[in-house]
Motif scaffolding. Structure first.
Motif: not given
Ligand SMILES: Nc1ncnc2c1ncn2[C@@H]1O[C@H](COP(=O)(O)OP(=O)(O)OP(=O)(O)O)[C@@H](O)[C@H]1O
Length: 711
Positions: A73, A89, A99, A150, A154, A368, A374-375, A377-378, A382
């Motif tokens: 992260l 996160v 998350v 990622g 990120a 991430i 970025f939610y 994409d995160t 993951l």
């Protein structure tokens, strides 16, 4: 949700990763100036080359090595955002994180990986915790790869390359590897080691040599041993870190980089640094090994509504996203154990064939970001990473005998060690090899004559004199026999392996074979020929059986009535042993009517006209069964649509409207693909009853479609 339930947490020295403890002081004189001054032996004990071999060669089969996954992260990039929004996160411990769940705010989604590096973690933490431990495999002649994955912005490039102040995985790994090879080739040690590097990028589905940008799009090939090769790719020998910098830094400037709204220096390509460690044994039996390390900085997935991409950036982004999509499909196929892995669907996955489901020790570092924007994409990163940890590789040792000296070559050695997880590759004597190889061996694959000469030890010079190698009659005899071995089919090879095991169990071990090579080789080769004859006999038998079946069909009018069209002999059905079997499987299926509507005792009676109107009647009689083949086919089709279909595709299904299609897509993004159609029930807003009606409506429809297609 705990998507990492199956992973065994490795609770090792990762505490430092989340606490942000800085690494040891750096080495002087390098542009990457914060490298560790010496190896951290607590985290990484490197066995000597000799020990490595015995370790690998001792077990009969190499243990599978799961792809290891770590998540990093990155910190907030600006203070204002950090102050105005909480991170989406949060780390739980050194292996897990959670998350926020945007669907249910009171819940969080929990993930578990092999390692989690919080925002305070340093470059040193990631390197020591996740990368350094796999480097030792290179000295065992095995392959390893590190992939940074990622969304854009990120921190992949930061992790892999870093900056002069905070060097990343690449400079650290090179520094360590070069030091290791120097130590291992020191005087008095049994092996000579050398290192070479290649550097390429995959830009818009083109493989470009960053060390020689003029060379254009290169092709990716697979050799007969399943190794992925790029003929023509530049390979530079590197003996020191400054050699590496001298080639790497200018080449990095050739990499395609551009500004997007999310990253001022966004990588527009996947960059692959390939480092090969070549080892040559100084004394008999003069083995050689090659270990390959891939260090890969993937381009980030991009949502073009947010990147603001247009024109060339949009085109680049399309290529990036589609290759990452294929990467996801490859990981899905591997983790579900599907028979077909779509490696060939993109250049990236073709190149990663070794690293995912192949022979490498692999680690994926998913990067991430904490920001809310970025939610999605995160979550996607993951989920991809969680699926990747199900992928199993089978690393083995790439070992061969150095191409000089007749007595170095031993078929028995080749075969017996390959069953123990050490693959001995036949390089043979150079004049023989050139005749055996299907094409001209590339410069990168074969050592040149001068290198071979250099590698010759004093014992070798006297034992295998050129005259003994060049004795005309045995050499030509061997040439033809070896040629046969190369073209041998896998089944024969397998039989040979069994024979070799038998020989070993009767006391014929490697060393006696080495000392009496000709006799042993001739005996084995004779067995090969016998096996070949046996295969020929079996093929003949198969043909006879097939002819009998056809004759029977011709004679039996009853059968003929039932199978007027489907039993036409397949054009090439007598070519191989396997094809008639295919036919044997197909015949009974096609003899059956497409839909079996079987009467259940207490249910409605079958109407006489049912065969002529299968669809309407079948719709009325859901309680009656569809043939299992069609049911399976329909379910598979439905599942594929659920897993790969767009909103529009989903809406084409019965009982799925816009809202449900979106719910399905949302679920898929969060949880990955559905493993069975019934999983639909897990989608919020879709009840069990609705799933049942959905199945009924769609399976009957699909079954009907199948009937129409084939009629
Ligand atoms: N752990 C970190 N600590 C400090 N800064 C970081 C960290 N990770 C990333 N950054 C910074 O964030 C920015 C974006 O990072 P980077 O370029 O590595 O992203 P990326 O994932 O490679 O993006 P792209 O896919 O677009 O190339 C850079 O300015 C980088 O220095």
């Amino acid at each position: 949700m705990d998507s990492g339930a199956k992973a065994r947490p490795r609770r090792r020295e990762m505490a430092a990763a989340t606490s942000g403890i800085p690494g040891p002081p750096g080495k002087v004189g390098s542009r990457f100036s914060v490298l560790p001054s010496k190896f951290n032996t607590e985290n990484w004990s490197l066995p000597g080359a000799g020990r490595c071999l015995s370790k690998v060669g001792a077990s009969r089969r190499p243990p599978p090595a799961r792809v290891r996954v770590a998540v990093r992260l990155r910190p907030f990039m600006d203070e204002a955002t950090k102050a105005s929004e909480p991170p989406c996160v949060r780390g739980i411990d050194s292996c897990s994180l959670e998350v926020a769940n945007w669907r249910k705010y009171q819940e969080t989604l929990k993930y578990q990986f092999d390692a989690f590096y919080g925002e305070k973690s340093t470059q040193q933490d990631i390197y020591v915790g996740s990368v350094q431990p796999i480097l030792r495999h290179l000295l065992e002649g095995q392959n390893a790869s590190v992939l940074a994955y990622g969304p854009t912005g990120a921190g992949k490039t930061h992790t892999m390359l870093g900056s002069p102040e905070q060097p990343g995985v690449i400079p650290r790994a090179l520094m360590d590897l070069l030091q290791l090879t120097r130590d291992e080739s020191a005087e008095g040690r049994p092996w000579d080691l050398s290192v070479t590097m290649s550097y390429l990028e995959i830009y818009q589905e083109k493989v470009l040599d960053l060390l020689d940008p003029a060379s254009g799009d290169l092709v990716i090939r697979e050799d007969c041993r399943g190794n992925i090769l790029i003929p023509g790719l530049t390979q530079k020998p590197i003996a020191s870190f400054s050699d590496f910098e001298q080639h790497f830094l200018p080449a990095s400037r050739n990499r395609s980089v551009g500004a997007t709204r999310l990253n001022q220096r966004s990588s527009r390509s996947h960059a692959v640094l390939l480092v090969k460690v070549d080892q040559r044994e100084r004394l008999a039996p003069f083995r050689q090994r090659e270990g390959k390390l891939y260090l890969i900085d993937l381009a980030g997935s991009e949502d073009n509504r947010r990147t603001g991409n247009q024109g060339i950036r949009l085109k680049e982004s399309g290529a990036i996203n589609s290759s990452l999509f294929v990467l996801g499909k490859v990981v899905d196929a591997l983790s579900q154990g599907l028979p077909r892995i779509p490696y060939r669907d993109s250049k990236l996955t073709r190149l990663l064939q070794d690293s995912l489901g192949g022979s490498a020790h692999s680690i994926i570092i998913a990067n991430i970001a904490p920001e809310r924007r970025f939610y999605q994409d995160t979550i996607s990163a993951l989920n991809f990473t969680a699926r990747s940890k199900e992928v199993i590789n089978r690393p083995f040792t790439n070992e061969s005998l150095q191409p000089h000296g007749e007595d170095n070559w031993s078929l028995s050695k080749l075969l017996s060690t390959s069953t123990r997880g050490t693959v001995l590759i036949l390089l043979a004597i150079p004049p023989l090899f050139s005749a055996l190889a299907p094409g001209k061996p590339s410069q990168t694959e074969l050592p040149g004559p001068s290198e071979a000469k250099k590698a010759k030890g004093p014992e070798e010079e006297s034992a295998g004199s050129p005259s003994s190698v060049a004795a005309p009659a045995p050499a030509s005899e061997k040439l033809s026999l070896l040629g046969k071995l190369r073209s041998m089919d896998p089944a024969t090879l397998e039989s040979l392996l069994s024979l070799d095991r038998l020989l070993a169990s009767q006391g014929s071990h490697g060393t006696p074979l080495l000392s009496t090579p000709k006799r042993e080789r001739m005996a084995l080769i004779k067995t090969v020929e016998e096996k070949n004859m046996e295969i020929e006999r079996l093929k003949m038998k198969q043909k006879e059986l097939e002819a009998k079946v056809l004759a029977q069909e011709a004679l039996d009018p009853k059968d003929k009535e039932n199978t007027p069209t489907v039993l036409q002999p397949l054009p090439s059905c007598t070519d191989t042993v396997a094809k008639p079997l295919k036919k044997a499987v197909v015949m009974p299926l096609q003899l059956e009517p497409k839909i079996h509507i079987l009467k259940r005792g207490h249910k409605r009676k079958l109407e006489p006209s049912i065969a002529s109107k299968p669809v309407e009647k079948a719709e009325d009689c859901w309680e009656l069964q569809i043939s299992p083949e069609l049911l399976a086919h329909g379910r598979k089709k439905l599942l594929d649509l659920l897993n790969e279909g767009s909103v529009r595709d989903l809406r084409s299904l019965h009982l799925i409207g816009q809202k449900k299609a979106q719910l399905i897509l949302g679920w898929r993004e969060l949880h990955g693909p559905f493993s069975k159609v019934e999983d639909l029930e897990q989608v919020e807003g879709i009840s069990g009853k609705q799933v049942e009606s959905f199945l009924k409506a769609n399976l009957l429809g699909l079954a009907a479609g199948q009937t129409c297609d084939s009629s």
